[in-house]
Write a protein that holds these residues in place. Structure first.
Motif: not given
Ligand code: UDP
Ligand code: MG
Length: 314
Positions: A15, A45, A98, A100, A207-208, A213
């Motif tokens: 991030e 992480d 992020d 959101q 997105t992570k 996952k």
């Molecule tokens: N994250 C993490 N480890 C992982 C994947 C995601 O700590 O292996 C964290 C990421 O940095 C973020 C949160 O989990 O703060 C949510 O991830 P992301 O925003 O990518 O997911 P989305 O909102 O797309 O579902």
């Protein structure tokens, strides 16, 4: 009177693009709270980009910022679980890095907490900037999960929530390793209250949560909250016995009354064999998923490994 303390737990995986902005926005909103002290726990992480460096810089200047850094990537759920072990606040807020989940909502969440609610979970009214595919899979996931599981897991709920210290202490005593947090927070009970919010677009970066996952999260969620798939195996077994009886009767009747020549029934045999072996393999697969999970738990390996911590004294 001593001030109450709010703790934020924020996981970060690659991030570097959002880390600083995340800190800025979160800090801004925390400083506006006159009635509360605060601390921010960032869990790195296993990111290999500049995330950790940026967090170290921030933690140097601001001692309310604490950092827990993993030895490698253990996943979002593990990161949040780890963060919860280090909290010292009275109200704990779990948030994505992020942005959101808007930090501007913190005062509203605290208000609900002051009114006596102990788990205040965010419900997404709308989701900006997420692909139709993600929305569809998320919807299917909550549908399946609720159809299968014994605890009600509110739909459109992520991990964005405020929980009372008491609830975190309960979660921390649970011995299971693969924690599916949003399920557990519902499972523990206590006084729960939803609050609706607009889920924003990711501030920067991608997105992570790739499909792989998401699938792991989904199967963790279903398997740790339901044994119904195992019962499905039984139902499939009964179904195939019924079908094979019907086939048997059909064969006998055909033989006795010379209805047709069954030696020409190669196709029906093939269909029956492939159908039943399909059912068997599928059943074995479902059972294997559970056995695998049991195996994981019996190994007693930790869910994550902490490489280093900053501004944490325990
Ligand atoms: N994250 C993490 N480890 C992982 C994947 C995601 O700590 O292996 C964290 C990421 O940095 C973020 C949160 O989990 O703060 C949510 O991830 P992301 O925003 O990518 O997911 P989305 O909102 O797309 O579902
Ligand atoms: Mg996100």
């Amino acid at each position: 009177m001593e001030k109450k303390k709010v703790t934020l737990v924020i996981p970060m995986y690659y991030e570097e693009k959002v880390a600083e902005e995340c800190y800025k926005r979160v800090k801004e909103n925390l400083e506006k709270l006159e009635k509360y002290e605060h601390e921010i726990i960032y869990v790195n992480d296993g990111s290999k980009d500049k995330t950790l460096e940026i967090l170290e810089e921030i933690a140097k200047k601001d001692e309310t910022v604490k950092v827990v850094s993993f030895s490698r990537n253990f996943g979002h759920q593990a990161a949040v679980t780890a963060g919860l072990k280090y909290v010292t606040g009275d109200a704990i807020i779990i948030m994505d890095a992020d942005l959101q989940d808007p930090p501007e909502l913190i005062p509203d969440m605290l208000k609900l907490w002051e009114e006596g609610n102990e788990v205040i979970y965010g419900k997404r009214k709308s989701r900006e900037g997420e692909s139709a595919f993600k929305l569809f899979t998320a919807k299917m996931f909550y549908k399946t999960l609720n159809a299968l599981s014994d605890v009600e897991i509110p739909k459109d709920t992520g991990d964005f929530r405020l929980v009372d210290k008491k609830v975190v202490e309960t979660i921390n005593t649970l011995p299971e390793h693969n924690k599916f947090l949003r399920g557990l927070f519902s499972w523990v009970g206590y006084k729960q209250a939803p609050f609706e919010y607009e889920r924003k677009e990711r501030f920067a970066g991608e997105t992570k949560y790739p499909l792989k996952k998401m699938l792991k999260l989904a199967s963790d969620g279903i398997i740790s909250f339901s044994t119904k798939p195992l019962k499905l195996v039984g139902a499939l077994g009964i179904l195939s016995i019924v079908i094979s009886f019907i086939l048997l009767i059909y064969a006998l009747v055909s033989y006795i009354f010379h209805l047709n020549n069954l030696s020409a029934g190669w196709t029906s045999i093939m269909v029956a064999i492939t159908f039943f072996s399909g059912i068997q393999l599928m059943s074995i697969w479902i059972i294997a998923e559970y056995v695998g999970r049991i195996y994981d738990e019996t190994k007693q390996r930790p869910q994550y490994i902490v490489d280093k911590t900053i501004n944490i004294s325990k």
